[in-house]
Design a protein around this motif. Structure first.
Motif, PDB file in Angstrom:
ATOM      1  N   LEU A 127     -26.557   2.258  54.003  1.00  0.00           N
ATOM      2  CA  LEU A 127     -25.621   2.344  52.886  1.00  0.00           C
ATOM      3  C   LEU A 127     -25.959   1.240  51.884  1.00  0.00           C
ATOM      4  CD1 LEU A 127     -22.336   2.551  54.980  1.00  0.00           C
ATOM      5  CD2 LEU A 127     -23.632   4.472  54.105  1.00  0.00           C
ATOM      6  N   ALA A 128     -26.049   1.594  50.605  1.00  0.00           N
ATOM      7  CA  ALA A 128     -26.403   0.615  49.584  1.00  0.00           C
ATOM      8  C   ALA A 128     -25.376   0.636  48.460  1.00  0.00           C
ATOM      9  CB  ALA A 128     -27.817   0.885  49.061  1.00  0.00           C
ATOM     10  N   SER A 129     -25.764   0.140  47.295  1.00  0.00           N
ATOM     11  CA  SER A 129     -24.891   0.139  46.118  1.00  0.00           C
ATOM     12  C   SER A 129     -25.755  -0.046  44.881  1.00  0.00           C
ATOM     13  CB  SER A 129     -23.868  -1.002  46.186  1.00  0.00           C
ATOM     14  OG  SER A 129     -24.525  -2.256  46.050  1.00  0.00           O
ATOM     15  N   GLN A 130     -25.160   0.217  43.732  1.00  0.00           N
ATOM     16  CA  GLN A 130     -25.778  -0.147  42.461  1.00  0.00           C
ATOM     17  C   GLN A 130     -24.814  -1.098  41.773  1.00  0.00           C
ATOM     18  OE1 GLN A 130     -28.080   2.592  39.959  1.00  0.00           O
ATOM     19  NE2 GLN A 130     -26.647   2.148  38.302  1.00  0.00           N
TER      20      GLN A 130
ATOM     21  N   GLY B 138     -30.410  -2.001  41.494  1.00  0.00           N
ATOM     22  CA  GLY B 138     -30.561  -1.282  42.759  1.00  0.00           C
ATOM     23  C   GLY B 138     -31.110  -2.128  43.885  1.00  0.00           C
ATOM     24  N   ALA B 139     -30.803  -3.417  43.872  1.00  0.00           N
ATOM     25  CA  ALA B 139     -31.368  -4.329  44.874  1.00  0.00           C
ATOM     26  C   ALA B 139     -31.096  -3.868  46.302  1.00  0.00           C
ATOM     27  CB  ALA B 139     -30.813  -5.737  44.662  1.00  0.00           C
ATOM     28  N   ASP B 140     -29.887  -3.432  46.581  1.00  0.00           N
ATOM     29  CA  ASP B 140     -29.544  -3.044  47.953  1.00  0.00           C
ATOM     30  C   ASP B 140     -30.347  -1.830  48.406  1.00  0.00           C
ATOM     31  OD1 ASP B 140     -27.683  -5.107  48.167  1.00  0.00           O
ATOM     32  OD2 ASP B 140     -26.061  -3.875  47.376  1.00  0.00           O
ATOM     33  N   MET B 141     -30.535  -0.871  47.504  1.00  0.00           N
ATOM     34  CA  MET B 141     -31.339   0.314  47.826  1.00  0.00           C
ATOM     35  C   MET B 141     -32.800  -0.074  48.046  1.00  0.00           C
ATOM     36  SD  MET B 141     -31.696   3.646  48.182  1.00  0.00           S
ATOM     37  CE  MET B 141     -30.602   4.716  47.276  1.00  0.00           C
ATOM     38  N   ILE B 142     -33.297  -0.985  47.225  1.00  0.00           N
ATOM     39  CA  ILE B 142     -34.679  -1.442  47.367  1.00  0.00           C
ATOM     40  C   ILE B 142     -34.894  -2.071  48.733  1.00  0.00           C
ATOM     41  CG2 ILE B 142     -36.351  -3.142  46.512  1.00  0.00           C
ATOM     42  CD1 ILE B 142     -35.048  -2.643  43.702  1.00  0.00           C
TER      43      ILE B 142
ATOM     44  N   VAL C   3     -25.738   4.505  63.910  1.00  0.00           N
ATOM     45  CA  VAL C   3     -25.671   3.102  63.520  1.00  0.00           C
ATOM     46  C   VAL C   3     -25.649   3.014  61.998  1.00  0.00           C
ATOM     47  CG1 VAL C   3     -26.815   0.856  63.581  1.00  0.00           C
ATOM     48  CG2 VAL C   3     -26.922   2.371  65.582  1.00  0.00           C
ATOM     49  N   PHE C   4     -24.550   2.523  61.455  1.00  0.00           N
ATOM     50  CA  PHE C   4     -24.448   2.286  60.014  1.00  0.00           C
ATOM     51  C   PHE C   4     -25.089   0.935  59.710  1.00  0.00           C
ATOM     52  CE2 PHE C   4     -20.935   5.112  60.993  1.00  0.00           C
ATOM     53  CZ  PHE C   4     -20.920   6.005  59.934  1.00  0.00           C
ATOM     54  N   ILE C   5     -26.003   0.904  58.747  1.00  0.00           N
ATOM     55  CA  ILE C   5     -26.586  -0.360  58.301  1.00  0.00           C
ATOM     56  C   ILE C   5     -26.178  -0.565  56.849  1.00  0.00           C
ATOM     57  CG2 ILE C   5     -28.667  -1.738  57.989  1.00  0.00           C
ATOM     58  CD1 ILE C   5     -30.034  -0.115  60.101  1.00  0.00           C
ATOM     59  N   ALA C   6     -25.274  -1.500  56.619  1.00  0.00           N
ATOM     60  CA  ALA C   6     -24.750  -1.757  55.283  1.00  0.00           C
ATOM     61  C   ALA C   6     -25.599  -2.817  54.591  1.00  0.00           C
ATOM     62  CB  ALA C   6     -23.297  -2.195  55.351  1.00  0.00           C
ATOM     63  N   TYR C   7     -26.268  -2.410  53.526  1.00  0.00           N
ATOM     64  CA  TYR C   7     -27.003  -3.354  52.695  1.00  0.00           C
ATOM     65  C   TYR C   7     -26.126  -3.849  51.545  1.00  0.00           C
ATOM     66  CZ  TYR C   7     -31.032  -1.839  55.356  1.00  0.00           C
ATOM     67  OH  TYR C   7     -31.906  -1.580  56.384  1.00  0.00           O
ATOM     68  N   HIS C   8     -24.861  -3.450  51.588  1.00  0.00           N
ATOM     69  CA  HIS C   8     -23.827  -3.929  50.666  1.00  0.00           C
ATOM     70  C   HIS C   8     -22.584  -4.140  51.520  1.00  0.00           C
ATOM     71  CE1 HIS C   8     -21.321  -4.433  47.148  1.00  0.00           C
ATOM     72  NE2 HIS C   8     -20.561  -3.420  47.512  1.00  0.00           N
TER      73      HIS C   8
ATOM     74  N   GLU D 268     -30.349 -17.857  46.151  1.00  0.00           N
ATOM     75  CA  GLU D 268     -31.705 -18.126  46.644  1.00  0.00           C
ATOM     76  C   GLU D 268     -32.143 -17.153  47.730  1.00  0.00           C
ATOM     77  OE1 GLU D 268     -34.174 -21.749  48.871  1.00  0.00           O
ATOM     78  OE2 GLU D 268     -32.147 -22.123  48.094  1.00  0.00           O
ATOM     79  N   LEU D 269     -31.261 -16.851  48.687  1.00  0.00           N
ATOM     80  CA  LEU D 269     -31.649 -15.974  49.778  1.00  0.00           C
ATOM     81  C   LEU D 269     -31.947 -14.566  49.271  1.00  0.00           C
ATOM     82  CD1 LEU D 269     -30.425 -15.871  53.350  1.00  0.00           C
ATOM     83  CD2 LEU D 269     -30.216 -13.766  52.042  1.00  0.00           C
ATOM     84  N   THR D 270     -31.014 -13.985  48.537  1.00  0.00           N
ATOM     85  CA  THR D 270     -31.203 -12.638  48.015  1.00  0.00           C
ATOM     86  C   THR D 270     -32.438 -12.555  47.130  1.00  0.00           C
ATOM     87  OG1 THR D 270     -28.799 -12.331  48.009  1.00  0.00           O
ATOM     88  CG2 THR D 270     -30.103 -10.763  46.738  1.00  0.00           C
ATOM     89  N   THR D 271     -32.596 -13.533  46.248  1.00  0.00           N
ATOM     90  CA  THR D 271     -33.725 -13.528  45.330  1.00  0.00           C
ATOM     91  C   THR D 271     -35.046 -13.653  46.067  1.00  0.00           C
ATOM     92  OG1 THR D 271     -32.331 -14.489  43.599  1.00  0.00           O
ATOM     93  CG2 THR D 271     -34.713 -14.662  43.298  1.00  0.00           C
TER      94      THR D 271
END
Length: 255
Positions: free
Chosen positions: A29-32, A42-46, A110-115, A165-168
Motif C-alpha cells: 500500500l502506498a500514497s501520493q 510518488g515516493a512511497d510507490m517508488i 501480509v499488508f506492507i504499508a509504505y505509507h 535524511e532517512l527517507t531521502t
C-alpha cells in the motif's frame, strides 16, 4: 519471467499453481503526497516497486500490485497530494483481501504499508479478518526502516521525519535522479510537531493528540538533509528488507 513472485505477470493458471506453495500473498500500500521541495510525490510507490520484490524473494511469498493512493488526510492542501478517506481505503483493501483469502484460498495475507497512515484502515480490516479465521499480518515499512537506519543518521533529532535524511537517503539509493538538486538546507520542525508527539498514544502512553502537517512544517518535510547519501540509503534498505522478511517468516511459521 523477470520476477517469479509478481502476480501481475502471471497467467491465471500459473498463479493458481504457484499459490498452492506460497506461504502468503504480500499486498503493498502506498500514497501520493508532498515530500518537501526535493522529493517525488510518488515516493512511497517508488519504494514499493523496488522493495516488495526483494521481500518476496526472501520469503517466497507472491506479491500483488501496489495500491497507489492512500490516507493522506493530515497532508491535505499541497498540490499533487491525493487523499482517500480511511473508510473507503478500508473497503477497497477488504475487496482485494477477500479475493485472495476467500476465493483464491491464499494461506495468508501480509499488508506492507509504505505509507504509515494507511495502517489505520488496515488495522480495522485485519481485526475482522482474524476473527473470521484468516491469517493476516501488517508491516510498516518506514517504521521498520527507522528502526534499522536511525543509527546511521547524521540528524539524530529529526532524521527519521517526513522527507528527512532517512527517507531521502532511501530514495537516492533507488532513483537518485528523482531527487531535486541541490538538496534544500532542511527546515526545523514547527512547534506543532513536538506538541503532538508529546501526547502520542502507544506503548507506555495513555493519551493521543492529533495534528496536521501544516502544524509540523512549511514545505511538507523537515530535518537536516546534509547527511543524506545513496550509500547510506542502500544500507538502510538492505537491513530493513532483511528485518521485515525475517519477521514475516517468523510470524508465518507460528501460524
Amino acid at each position: 519471467m523477470k520476477n517469479p513472485f509478481d502476480i501481475s505477470r502471471m497467467t491465471g493458471s500459473a498463479y493458481e499453481q504457484k499459490l498452492k506453495d506460497a506461504p502468503a500473498v504480500l499486498l503493498p500500500l502506498a500514497s501520493q503526497e508532498i515530500l518537501g521541495s526535493h522529493g517525488p510525490l510518488g515516493a512511497d510507490m517508488i519504494v514499493s516497486n523496488h522493495v516488495t520484490p526483494l521481500i518476496a524473494q526472501q520469503t517466497q511469498c507472491l506479491y500483488a500490485p501496489c495500491i497507489p493512493y492512500g490516507d493522506t488526510l493530515e497532508l491535505e492542501g499541497w498540490a499533487g497530494t491525493v487523499h482517500v478517506e480511511s473508510r473507503l481505503l478500508e473497503a477497497y483493501c477488504e475487496a482485494v483481501a477477500r479475493a485472495f483469502l476467500e476465493r483464491d484460498k491464499a494461506a495468508a495475507l501480509v499488508f506492507i504499508a509504505y505509507h504509515s497512515l494507511n495502517l489505520k484502515a488496515v488495522d480495522a480490516l485485519c481485526r475482522r479478518l482474524k476473527l473470521e479465521g484468516h491469517t493476516v499480518f501488517a508491516v510498516d515499512w518506514w517504521r521498520a526502516a527507522s528502526q534499522c537506519g536511525k543509527k546511521l543518521l547524521k540528524d539524530q533529532q529529526s532524521g527519521t521525519g517526513h522527507g528527512a535524511e532517512l527517507t531521502t537517503s532511501v530514495l537516492m539509493a533507488l532513483e537518485n535522479g528523482l531527487i531535486a538538486q541541490p538538496l534544500p538546507a532542511g527546515e526545523q520542525p514547527l512547534d506543532g510537531l513536538s506538541r503532538t508527539l508529546a501526547y502520542q498514544f502507544g506503548a507506555g502512553h495513555a493519551y493521543q493528540a492529533y495534528g496536521c502537517f501544516r502544524e509540523y512544517c512549511t514545505t511538507g518535510a523537515w530535518g537536516d538533509l546534509s547527511g543524506a547519501t545513496k550509500d547510506k540509503g542502500a544500507l538502510i534498505i538492505q537491513e530493513t528488507v532483511d528485518l521485515i522478511a525475517e519477521t514475516i517468516q517468523s510470524f508465518l511459521s507460528h501460524t
